[in-house]
Design a protein around this motif. Structure first.
Motif, PDB file in Angstrom:
ATOM      1  N   LEU A  17     -41.319  24.946 -57.937  1.00 52.46           N
ATOM      2  CA  LEU A  17     -41.445  25.118 -59.383  1.00 52.46           C
ATOM      3  C   LEU A  17     -40.844  26.431 -59.855  1.00 52.46           C
ATOM      4  CD1 LEU A  17     -45.120  23.908 -59.923  1.00 52.46           C
ATOM      5  CD2 LEU A  17     -43.012  22.605 -60.268  1.00 52.46           C
ATOM      6  N   MET A  18     -40.802  27.419 -58.966  1.00 52.94           N
ATOM      7  CA  MET A  18     -40.300  28.737 -59.329  1.00 52.94           C
ATOM      8  C   MET A  18     -38.772  28.805 -59.316  1.00 52.94           C
ATOM      9  SD  MET A  18     -42.983  30.668 -59.890  1.00 52.94           S
ATOM     10  CE  MET A  18     -42.510  32.341 -59.593  1.00 52.94           C
ATOM     11  N   LYS A  19     -38.133  27.802 -58.738  1.00 57.17           N
ATOM     12  CA  LYS A  19     -36.674  27.767 -58.758  1.00 57.17           C
ATOM     13  C   LYS A  19     -36.206  27.508 -60.179  1.00 57.17           C
ATOM     14  CE  LYS A  19     -36.410  25.942 -54.097  1.00 57.17           C
ATOM     15  NZ  LYS A  19     -36.157  24.733 -53.301  1.00 57.17           N
ATOM     16  N   THR A  20     -34.976  27.835 -60.447  1.00 56.91           N
ATOM     17  CA  THR A  20     -34.420  27.547 -61.763  1.00 56.91           C
ATOM     18  C   THR A  20     -34.324  26.036 -61.921  1.00 56.91           C
ATOM     19  OG1 THR A  20     -33.179  29.606 -61.741  1.00 56.91           O
ATOM     20  CG2 THR A  20     -32.468  27.923 -63.293  1.00 56.91           C
ATOM     21  N   LEU A  21     -35.001  25.535 -62.918  1.00 58.14           N
ATOM     22  CA  LEU A  21     -35.029  24.095 -63.179  1.00 58.14           C
ATOM     23  C   LEU A  21     -34.284  23.798 -64.470  1.00 58.14           C
ATOM     24  CD1 LEU A  21     -38.808  23.395 -62.410  1.00 58.14           C
ATOM     25  CD2 LEU A  21     -36.846  22.778 -60.996  1.00 58.14           C
ATOM     26  N   PRO A  22     -33.828  22.564 -64.611  1.00 56.42           N
ATOM     27  CA  PRO A  22     -33.193  22.192 -65.878  1.00 56.42           C
ATOM     28  C   PRO A  22     -34.168  22.366 -67.038  1.00 56.42           C
ATOM     29  CG  PRO A  22     -32.880  20.471 -64.223  1.00 56.42           C
ATOM     30  CD  PRO A  22     -33.854  21.459 -63.664  1.00 56.42           C
ATOM     31  N   VAL A  23     -33.637  22.665 -68.200  1.00 60.56           N
ATOM     32  CA  VAL A  23     -34.469  22.790 -69.395  1.00 60.56           C
ATOM     33  C   VAL A  23     -34.918  21.403 -69.850  1.00 60.56           C
ATOM     34  CG1 VAL A  23     -34.509  23.553 -71.794  1.00 60.56           C
ATOM     35  CG2 VAL A  23     -33.343  24.931 -70.079  1.00 60.56           C
ATOM     36  N   GLU A  24     -34.050  20.416 -69.696  1.00 57.61           N
ATOM     37  CA  GLU A  24     -34.366  19.060 -70.121  1.00 57.61           C
ATOM     38  C   GLU A  24     -35.436  18.481 -69.208  1.00 57.61           C
ATOM     39  OE1 GLU A  24     -31.224  19.836 -68.995  1.00 57.61           O
ATOM     40  OE2 GLU A  24     -30.377  20.370 -70.914  1.00 57.61           O
ATOM     41  N   TRP A  25     -36.411  17.837 -69.814  1.00 63.62           N
ATOM     42  CA  TRP A  25     -37.520  17.295 -69.042  1.00 63.62           C
ATOM     43  C   TRP A  25     -37.065  16.214 -68.066  1.00 63.62           C
ATOM     44  CZ3 TRP A  25     -41.461  16.857 -73.632  1.00 63.62           C
ATOM     45  CH2 TRP A  25     -41.881  18.140 -73.983  1.00 63.62           C
ATOM     46  N   ALA A  26     -36.102  15.392 -68.466  1.00 59.75           N
ATOM     47  CA  ALA A  26     -35.609  14.344 -67.567  1.00 59.75           C
ATOM     48  C   ALA A  26     -34.981  14.970 -66.323  1.00 59.75           C
ATOM     49  CB  ALA A  26     -34.600  13.454 -68.285  1.00 59.75           C
ATOM     50  N   GLY A  27     -34.248  16.051 -66.510  1.00 57.67           N
ATOM     51  CA  GLY A  27     -33.660  16.757 -65.378  1.00 57.67           C
ATOM     52  C   GLY A  27     -34.712  17.360 -64.469  1.00 57.67           C
ATOM     53  N   GLN A  28     -35.790  17.873 -65.049  1.00 57.32           N
ATOM     54  CA  GLN A  28     -36.889  18.413 -64.243  1.00 57.32           C
ATOM     55  C   GLN A  28     -37.503  17.313 -63.380  1.00 57.32           C
ATOM     56  OE1 GLN A  28     -39.720  20.186 -66.911  1.00 57.32           O
ATOM     57  NE2 GLN A  28     -38.264  21.720 -67.661  1.00 57.32           N
ATOM     58  N   ARG A  29     -37.731  16.163 -63.998  1.00 59.05           N
ATOM     59  CA  ARG A  29     -38.322  15.030 -63.257  1.00 59.05           C
ATOM     60  C   ARG A  29     -37.433  14.634 -62.090  1.00 59.05           C
ATOM     61  NH1 ARG A  29     -38.849  13.269 -68.784  1.00 59.05           N
ATOM     62  NH2 ARG A  29     -40.957  13.768 -69.469  1.00 59.05           N
ATOM     63  N   GLU A  30     -36.147  14.612 -62.335  1.00 57.08           N
ATOM     64  CA  GLU A  30     -35.206  14.221 -61.284  1.00 57.08           C
ATOM     65  C   GLU A  30     -35.201  15.235 -60.146  1.00 57.08           C
ATOM     66  OE1 GLU A  30     -30.415  13.664 -60.817  1.00 57.08           O
ATOM     67  OE2 GLU A  30     -31.329  13.107 -62.724  1.00 57.08           O
ATOM     68  N   VAL A  31     -35.111  16.510 -60.474  1.00 53.78           N
ATOM     69  CA  VAL A  31     -35.054  17.559 -59.452  1.00 53.78           C
ATOM     70  C   VAL A  31     -36.347  17.619 -58.641  1.00 53.78           C
ATOM     71  CG1 VAL A  31     -34.963  20.069 -59.126  1.00 53.78           C
ATOM     72  CG2 VAL A  31     -33.347  18.965 -60.656  1.00 53.78           C
ATOM     73  N   LEU A  32     -37.485  17.474 -59.335  1.00 50.49           N
ATOM     74  CA  LEU A  32     -38.780  17.604 -58.662  1.00 50.49           C
ATOM     75  C   LEU A  32     -39.292  16.297 -58.081  1.00 50.49           C
ATOM     76  CD1 LEU A  32     -40.532  19.998 -61.215  1.00 50.49           C
ATOM     77  CD2 LEU A  32     -39.496  20.604 -59.011  1.00 50.49           C
ATOM     78  N   GLY A  33     -38.636  15.210 -58.374  1.00 48.15           N
ATOM     79  CA  GLY A  33     -39.060  13.920 -57.828  1.00 48.15           C
ATOM     80  C   GLY A  33     -40.348  13.395 -58.440  1.00 48.15           C
ATOM     81  N   VAL A  34     -40.529  13.690 -59.705  1.00 51.38           N
ATOM     82  CA  VAL A  34     -41.742  13.236 -60.395  1.00 51.38           C
ATOM     83  C   VAL A  34     -41.429  11.995 -61.185  1.00 51.38           C
ATOM     84  CG1 VAL A  34     -43.493  13.853 -62.108  1.00 51.38           C
ATOM     85  CG2 VAL A  34     -42.639  15.570 -60.530  1.00 51.38           C
TER      86      VAL A  34
END
Length: 85
Positions: free
Chosen positions: A68-85
């Motif tokens: 979670l502390m890594k730089t994540l996309p601002v877009e929520w869809a991108g966050q879901r994709e990167v984090l596998g949620v």
């Protein structure tokens, strides 16, 4: 992760309300490094469903605070994709 989410939302409220003048002042008050504080505050930008899944203990197996502390996309869809949620 739950503790980190709770603290970061508390800190964001303190900053937004003016209770604490700046991130630097908050870091001094909390006796933590300013760059760490800045990284942790980004957790307030997580998609609400990601935050909820963590608080409910339904996050993907293996998801860590370090992820979670890594730089994540601002877009929520991108966050879901990167984090596998």
């Amino acid at each position: 992760m739950v503790r980190a989410l709770a603290r970061t939302h508390k800190w964001r409220r303190q900053l937004d309300s003016g209770e604490v003048a700046s991130e630097q002042d908050l870091a001094k008050t909390e006796n933590i490094d300013g760059s760490y504080l800045a990284r942790v505050l980004r957790l307030t930008l997580l998609a609400p469903d990601i935050t909820e899944s963590i608080l409910d203990g339904r996050q993907p197996k293996g998801l860590s605070l370090a992820d979670l502390m890594k730089t994540l996309p601002v877009e929520w869809a991108g966050q879901r994709e990167v984090l596998g949620v």
